[in-house]
Design a protein around this motif. Structure first.
Motif, short mmCIF file in Angstrom:
data_model
loop_
_atom_site.label_atom_id
_atom_site.label_comp_id
_atom_site.label_asym_id
_atom_site.label_seq_id
_atom_site.Cartn_x
_atom_site.Cartn_y
_atom_site.Cartn_z
N ALA A 61 45.38 49.50 4.04
CA ALA A 61 44.00 49.03 4.17
C ALA A 61 43.76 48.44 5.56
CB ALA A 61 43.68 48.01 3.09
N LYS A 62 44.73 47.67 6.03
CA LYS A 62 44.63 47.08 7.37
C LYS A 62 44.59 48.18 8.43
CE LYS A 62 47.07 43.75 10.34
NZ LYS A 62 48.21 42.81 10.42
N HIS A 63 45.39 49.23 8.24
CA HIS A 63 45.42 50.35 9.19
C HIS A 63 44.07 51.06 9.20
CE1 HIS A 63 47.37 53.54 11.57
NE2 HIS A 63 46.60 54.37 10.87
N VAL A 64 43.51 51.35 8.03
CA VAL A 64 42.21 52.03 7.95
C VAL A 64 41.13 51.16 8.59
CG1 VAL A 64 40.40 52.87 6.39
CG2 VAL A 64 42.81 53.37 5.90
N PHE A 65 41.14 49.86 8.30
CA PHE A 65 40.13 48.96 8.83
C PHE A 65 40.16 48.96 10.36
CE2 PHE A 65 38.96 44.88 10.62
CZ PHE A 65 37.69 44.69 10.12
N HIS A 66 41.34 48.77 10.95
CA HIS A 66 41.40 48.69 12.41
C HIS A 66 41.18 50.05 13.07
CE1 HIS A 66 42.35 44.46 12.89
NE2 HIS A 66 43.11 44.55 11.82
N THR A 67 41.49 51.14 12.38
CA THR A 67 41.16 52.46 12.89
C THR A 67 39.64 52.62 12.95
OG1 THR A 67 43.19 53.42 12.00
CG2 THR A 67 41.40 54.94 12.53
N PHE A 68 38.95 52.18 11.90
CA PHE A 68 37.49 52.22 11.89
C PHE A 68 36.91 51.38 13.03
CE2 PHE A 68 33.71 49.79 10.42
CZ PHE A 68 32.77 50.82 10.51
N VAL A 69 37.43 50.18 13.22
CA VAL A 69 36.93 49.31 14.28
C VAL A 69 37.17 49.94 15.65
CG1 VAL A 69 37.21 47.06 15.41
CG2 VAL A 69 37.19 47.21 12.92
N ILE A 70 38.32 50.59 15.81
CA ILE A 70 38.59 51.30 17.07
C ILE A 70 37.51 52.35 17.32
CG2 ILE A 70 40.10 53.09 18.03
CD1 ILE A 70 42.47 51.40 17.23
N GLY A 71 37.14 53.09 16.27
CA GLY A 71 36.08 54.09 16.43
C GLY A 71 34.76 53.47 16.81
N VAL A 72 34.40 52.38 16.15
CA VAL A 72 33.13 51.69 16.44
C VAL A 72 33.06 51.28 17.91
CG1 VAL A 72 31.77 49.60 16.00
CG2 VAL A 72 32.77 50.87 14.09
N TYR A 73 34.18 50.84 18.45
CA TYR A 73 34.17 50.34 19.81
C TYR A 73 34.64 51.37 20.83
CZ TYR A 73 33.10 45.90 17.71
OH TYR A 73 32.49 44.90 17.00
N GLY A 120 31.53 58.86 5.93
CA GLY A 120 30.57 57.78 6.15
C GLY A 120 31.04 56.81 7.20
N LEU A 121 32.33 56.45 7.15
CA LEU A 121 32.87 55.55 8.16
C LEU A 121 32.79 56.17 9.56
CD1 LEU A 121 36.06 54.07 6.41
CD2 LEU A 121 33.85 52.96 6.75
N LEU A 122 33.05 57.48 9.64
CA LEU A 122 32.96 58.17 10.93
C LEU A 122 31.53 58.13 11.47
CD1 LEU A 122 34.08 59.97 13.20
CD2 LEU A 122 33.66 61.95 11.71
N LEU A 123 30.55 58.41 10.62
CA LEU A 123 29.15 58.40 11.06
C LEU A 123 28.71 57.00 11.47
CD1 LEU A 123 27.52 60.80 8.43
CD2 LEU A 123 28.10 61.30 10.81
N ILE A 124 29.16 55.98 10.73
CA ILE A 124 28.81 54.61 11.11
C ILE A 124 29.47 54.24 12.43
CG2 ILE A 124 29.14 52.17 10.49
CD1 ILE A 124 28.73 52.95 7.60
N ALA A 125 30.72 54.64 12.61
CA ALA A 125 31.39 54.38 13.89
C ALA A 125 30.64 55.05 15.04
CB ALA A 125 32.84 54.89 13.83
N LEU A 126 30.18 56.28 14.82
CA LEU A 126 29.43 57.00 15.85
C LEU A 126 28.09 56.33 16.13
CD1 LEU A 126 29.04 59.43 17.71
CD2 LEU A 126 28.24 60.74 15.73
N GLY A 127 27.37 55.99 15.05
CA GLY A 127 26.04 55.39 15.23
C GLY A 127 26.11 53.97 15.76
N ALA A 128 26.93 53.13 15.11
CA ALA A 128 27.05 51.73 15.55
C ALA A 128 27.63 51.65 16.94
CB ALA A 128 27.91 50.95 14.55
N GLY A 129 28.66 52.46 17.19
CA GLY A 129 29.26 52.46 18.52
C GLY A 129 28.32 53.00 19.58
N GLY A 130 27.58 54.05 19.23
CA GLY A 130 26.68 54.68 20.19
C GLY A 130 25.58 53.75 20.66
N ILE A 131 25.07 52.89 19.76
CA ILE A 131 23.96 52.02 20.16
C ILE A 131 24.44 50.66 20.68
CG2 ILE A 131 22.51 53.09 18.40
CD1 ILE A 131 22.62 50.46 16.84
#
Length: 531
Positions: A61-73, A120-131
């Motif tokens: 879970a920690k790995h997935v969470f920080h992977t998602f955060v990496i995508g967002v940023y 969904g996480l990928l799209l949020i990372a793209l959208g949140a990160g993009g803006i």
């Protein structure tokens, strides 16, 4: 009575009337983001990752969470590039926001489908990160030389509003997840993001729109390329050699992806390219003079100096973002006492402890501006941006010393109340205010005019690199040799990691402070007035 003309000349002109639209948009967007982010780790452990063996579930879970955060940023690089070169800030923010809404919809619909949820996480990372880099830069675009001193106030309000949304998200979303299930808990943030998009669109005709920069033969990348490739009679090209070493290192990192995982390998490759390419460019930058205008060469030099500051901020994010993973996992094993408020009896959920962070931010920002900073100025100490950031990085290390002490007590068999986490949360939050809120102001003010969006993207990329260090450490402690070494310390693996990150931050604070003394601040706010 103050003279309006004098006030304007001093940069104290009136506040732009369009700013409230951006602030309201940010409040809703941050509620949506933190609403889903703060329940992600508990949801993964309790629902989506049940197929993973129990001993490995928390680590996964920690790995997935920080992977998602990496995508967002990471995706801010894409958003900044699209904005600066093609579509401008407004259009990029608007269309990325629609992708963001679609991502939230996927989380709500695919609550029990691993592939759909990860989409969904990928799209949020793209959208949140993009803006993400563009909204803060878009705020800065609304100011000019006549009211630039109001920008500091607005950036503080901006950050205060972010935490206003985060506070209620952190407090309420764990309750919705517990009482109404993931479809509702992930659906509410999606509705808020849709509202944020509508609010932002409503102010379209009021905004100052800075058009994207036209193709520029003297851009940062063109000047850097010239500097690296230029030959001088009788001289080698040591800078190019350094850049090539970085490129080879990046290629080697990508080749290691079967063992390290693609995310770690790709992010490390990016770090090597940026670090060695930047060092190499700096070594030969004077060779671009004469082939490009002096202003363009000095602009590249300014960006390289800014990137050194950014690189030294990355350890802070290693510590800060683990409050939503490592600290929650610790809280899961702590005692939650029965509390009473206005006659209601309740227990604090582990994920709700994160509400302490934005609540304290809303208190500390005005405390700093109205009390602490004036007192420091009164005794002759100017709290410059770099001094604030140095102190913040050091405080983040202190907060992890405290959280490590709590872990040692728990490992020794002492039951610890979840309320003990209030102390490290308070210290980490003061660190956040000094580093993160200040960093937004610093990044915009120091960025050359043609690179505002991209520089803000690099600022946000510091969070990606910070989370990369977490993934590397997390993967390292799965190695038997590393575990054997940790065992010789007499500490548990988790406690050892906590003190490791504390030392990481404290050492960085020393280096950051030494560099800050040498850094020369510049003023790159827009000079012309656009009506």
């Amino acid at each position: 009575m103050a003279n309006p003309h004098t006030e304007t000349e001093a940069g104290n002109g009136p506040m732009p009337r369009q700013v409230p639209f951006i602030i309201a948009n940010e409040a809703c967007e941050r509620f949506s983001f933190y609403g889903m982010r703060n329940i992600l780790t508990p949801f993964l452990i309790s629902t989506l990752l049940l197929f993973v063996p129990q001993p490995d579930r928390a680590s996964e879970a920690k790995h997935v969470f920080h992977t998602f955060v990496i995508g967002v940023y990471f995706f801010p690089l894409l958003g900044g590039w699209l904005s600066d070169r093609f579509y401008g800030k407004y259009n990029t923010i608007f269309w990325m926001s629609l992708i963001y809404v679609a991502g939230h919809a996927c989380l709500a619909v695919f609550e029990d489908n691993l592939q759909g949820f990860y989409l969904g996480l990928l799209l949020i990372a793209l959208g949140a990160g993009g803006i993400k880099p563009l909204v803060s830069a878009f705020v800065g675009d609304q100011f000019d030389a006549t009211n630039k001193k109001k920008a500091k106030v607005v950036y503080d309000i901006f950050y205060w509003t972010i935490n206003f949304g985060s506070f209620f998200a952190s407090l309420l979303m764990p309750l919705f997840l517990k009482n109404y299930g993931p479809a509702v808990a992930f659906g509410i943030p999606g509705v808020l993001m849709a509202i944020a998009t509508v609010i932002f669109w409503s102010g379209k005709k009021r905004y100052v729109h800075i058009p994207p920069a036209p193709p520029n033969p003297d851009s940062f990348t063109n000047v850097a390329r010239t500097a690296l490739l230029a030959r001088q009679p009788g001289q080698s090209r040591p800078g190019l050699t350094v850049a090539v070493v970085g490129a080879l290192g990046a290629l080697a990192s990508l080749c290691m992806s079967p063992w390290w995982g693609f995310v770690i390998a790709a992010c490390l490759a990016l770090v090597l390219l940026l670090a060695f390419g930047g060092i190499g460019t700096g070594m030969q930058l004077e060779r671009a003079r004469g082939l490009h205008p002096d202003a363009a060469v000095e602009g590249v030099r300014a960006v390289l100096r800014i990137l050194i500051v950014f690189a030294l901020v990355t350890p802070f994010w290693s510590l800060f973002d683990q409050k939503a993973s490592t600290w929650i996992l610790q809280a899961n094993n702590m005692v939650s006492p029965q509390l009473s408020l206005f006659g209601f009896e309740f227990k604090v959920l582990p994920a709700q402890m994160q509400a302490v962070n934005p609540l304290l931010v809303m208190l500390l920002i005005p405390l700093n501006n109205l009390v602490i900073f004036p007192l420091l100025r009164g005794i002759g100490i100017e709290p410059t941006p770099l001094r604030r950031m140095t102190t913040g990085i050091a405080l983040s290390g202190l907060s992890w010393i405290i959280i490590g002490w709590i872990q040692l007590s728990m490992d020794a068999g002492t039951p610890m109340s979840i309320l003990w986490q209030l102390l490290p949360y308070a210290v980490l939050t003061m660190a956040e205010v000094l580093v993160s809120a200040t960093g937004l102001e610093f990044a915009y003010s120091q960025a050359p005019p043609s690179m505002k969006g991209s520089i803000m993207s690099f600022w946000i990329l510091t969070t990606t690199v910070g989370n990369l260090w977490v993934l590397i450490v997390n993967s390292s402690v799965k190695n038997e040799a590393v575990l054997a070494h940790i065992a010789t310390s007499g500490m548990s693996s988790i406690a050892f990691q906590m003190f490791f990150f504390a030392g990481f931050a404290l050492l960085t604070a020393v280096v950051f402070g030494m560099y800050a003394v040498r850094y020369k601040m510049v003023d790159n706010y827009r000079k012309e007035v656009i009506r």
